[in-house]
Enzyme design. Structure first.
Site, PDB file in Angstrom:
ATOM      1  N   CYS A  17       3.416   8.379   1.238  1.00 18.46           N
ATOM      2  CA  CYS A  17       3.529   7.536   2.424  1.00 18.46           C
ATOM      3  C   CYS A  17       3.862   6.119   1.955  1.00 18.46           C
ATOM      4  O   CYS A  17       3.044   5.467   1.317  1.00 18.46           O
ATOM      5  CB  CYS A  17       2.188   7.582   3.162  1.00 18.46           C
ATOM      6  N   CYS A  77      -3.400   3.065   7.596  1.00 19.90           N
ATOM      7  CA  CYS A  77      -2.368   2.056   7.704  1.00 19.90           C
ATOM      8  C   CYS A  77      -2.952   0.696   7.345  1.00 19.90           C
ATOM      9  O   CYS A  77      -3.778   0.171   8.056  1.00 19.90           O
ATOM     10  CB  CYS A  77      -1.909   2.017   9.164  1.00 19.90           C
ATOM     11  N   CYS A  81       0.120  -3.897  16.842  1.00 16.35           N
ATOM     12  CA  CYS A  81      -0.455  -2.829  17.668  1.00 16.35           C
ATOM     13  C   CYS A  81      -1.989  -2.918  17.566  1.00 16.35           C
ATOM     14  O   CYS A  81      -2.525  -3.115  16.470  1.00 16.35           O
ATOM     15  CB  CYS A  81       0.035  -1.471  17.186  1.00 16.35           C
ATOM     16  N   GLU A 137       0.816  -1.211   0.000  1.00 10.76           N
ATOM     17  CA  GLU A 137       0.000   0.000   0.000  1.00 10.76           C
ATOM     18  C   GLU A 137       0.844   1.253   0.000  1.00 10.76           C
ATOM     19  O   GLU A 137       1.851   1.320   0.701  1.00 10.76           O
ATOM     20  CB  GLU A 137      -0.759   0.015   1.314  1.00 10.76           C
ATOM     21  N   CYS A 142      -3.941  -0.698  14.992  1.00 15.02           N
ATOM     22  CA  CYS A 142      -3.415  -0.577  13.625  1.00 15.02           C
ATOM     23  C   CYS A 142      -3.908  -1.714  12.749  1.00 15.02           C
ATOM     24  O   CYS A 142      -3.753  -2.883  13.084  1.00 15.02           O
ATOM     25  CB  CYS A 142      -1.892  -0.565  13.661  1.00 15.02           C
ATOM     26  N   CYS A 199       2.863  -6.405   9.034  1.00 12.30           N
ATOM     27  CA  CYS A 199       3.732  -6.014  10.154  1.00 12.30           C
ATOM     28  C   CYS A 199       3.585  -7.063  11.248  1.00 12.30           C
ATOM     29  O   CYS A 199       2.486  -7.568  11.485  1.00 12.30           O
ATOM     30  CB  CYS A 199       3.344  -4.647  10.697  1.00 12.30           C
TER      31      CYS A 199
END
Ligand code: SAH
Ligand code: SF4
Length: 346
Positions: free
Chosen positions: A106, A335, A117, A93, A120, A113
């Site tokens: 970005c 995100c 978190c 992305e 997220c 990931c």
């Protein structure tokens, strides 16, 4: 002989590869310019290189480019989100934002990931793999080549897409090296920001390099306990801030502390007091980001009055405070949200 992906080579590796092929050093500079300034898609286009060199390059290397899978434009502001597919099918992305005439890209450093978190969307989707440096640079090149960036205008790059950049150090460093390079993208520390969950040893390691970029640390909490609850992969708060201070000292620059404001989690008056105390007198800037809500996540964005009160409590003692009224809220630009939709659709 298996061909290497030429954009995965750092500038030094490309120079070494030219030397190994018996070529002069300036050939590496010419190739860098073709790849990153002119966006060449093949060696055949590199017309100021001798034909036999182009052929030998073609035998050893390949110039890859990602495929555009999907793009969404935000109705609320000028941000636009793109889902790119790499040669081996990984989904990446990347978001283009525009504010006050400045464009910011970005970029993602990993597909997914591993740090999970709780607020997220990328973390929720899990970890797929590191992105190669060429795949990081290809996100920037995608915008340059597709006409989204006006020619000769400077733009900013933030490593705030998917992934934790400091868990992909080699490829992060190679990509920043080329972003910095005059023959590459010619961007300095004011134009490149690396956002990290904060891995103290890696921050210290980067401070000792000559890579030029600004550092942002995602603090997101004011005690170790609440930080670990929100960010299970985070490290010791005190050591993270110590490393950020050392980075600031080494670079003679301020480090941004990012703080995602989540209702009932980290937005109390006590949190504001602790955040002011942690940051006051330090080489920091504070960036508050009201939480971007997404389907399937229980966290909520605090109300405007709570956000205003939080800022009001910080202002007397904290260093410069900015609030990122998140761009692209309606397209889930925060995100990992586009990739997740895609993955769940199969
Ligand atoms: N892994 C790095 C960089 C990617 S995340 C990091 O954590 O810093 C980039 C920023 O987006 C981080 O500051 C993160 O806290 C923030 N973020 C993630 N999800 C968010 C959401 N739903 N709303 C607002 N900010 C979010
Ligand atoms: Fe990973 Fe950053 Fe998302 Fe945490 S906020 S899961 S570190 S991408």
């Amino acid at each position: 002989m298996e061909k290497r992906i030429i954009k995965d080579l750092s500038a030094d590796e490309l120079a070494a590869a030219m030397a190994a092929m018996g070529e002069e050093r300036h050939r590496a500079v010419q190739i860098l310019k073709w790849l990153y300034q002119k966006g060449a898609a093949s060696f055949a286009e590199m017309t100021n290189l001798p034909r036999d060199l182009r052929e030998r390059l073609d035998e050893r290397f390949v110039v890859t480019a990602p495929r555009l899978v999907e793009s969404i434009r935000s109705g609320a502001d000028a941000s636009q989100k793109f889902l790119l597919e790499t040669a081996d099918g990984a989904l990446v992305e990347t978001v283009l934002m525009e504010a006050d005439g400045h464009r910011t890209i970005c970029v993602s450093s990993q597909a997914g990931c591993a740090l999970g978190c709780s607020f997220c969307r990328t973390g929720e989707g899990g970890f797929e793999r590191d992105l190669a440096s060429g795949e990081i640079l290809d996100q920037v090149l995608f915008f340059k080549k597709s006409g989204y960036l006006p020619p000769r205008r400077r733009f900013n790059i933030v490593f705030m897409g998917m992934g934790e950049p400091l868990l992909n150090m080699r490829n992060l460093a190679a990509a920043i090296g080329i972003l910095n390079l005059e023959a590459g993208f010619g961007l300095g520390e004011k134009r490149i920001t690396v956002s990290t969950v904060g891995i103290p040893d890696r921050i210290r390691e980067l401070a000792a390099t000559d890579l030029r970029f600004s550092l942002a640390v995602s603090l997101n909490a004011t005690t170790d306990e609440s930080r670990r609850r929100l960010m299970p992969g985070s490290r010791d708060l005190g050591d993270t801030l110590a490393a950020a201070r050392e980075f600031a000292r080494a670079r003679r620059a301020r480090v941004t502390l990012e703080y995602v404001l989540i209702a009932g989690e980290n937005d109390s008056d006590e949190d504001a007091g602790r955040l002011a105390a942690l940051s006051s007198g330090g080489p920091f800037k504070l960036n508050l980001i009201p939480f971007n809500e997404w389907d399937g996540c229980e966290h909520r964005r605090p109300g405007e009055d709570r956000i205003e009160r939080f800022i009001g409590l910080l202002l007397p003692t904290a260093p410069a405070v900015t609030v990122r009224r998140s761009q692209g809220r309606d397209i889930g630009a925060a995100c990992g949200q586009l990739r997740c939709r895609r993955l769940s659709r199969g």
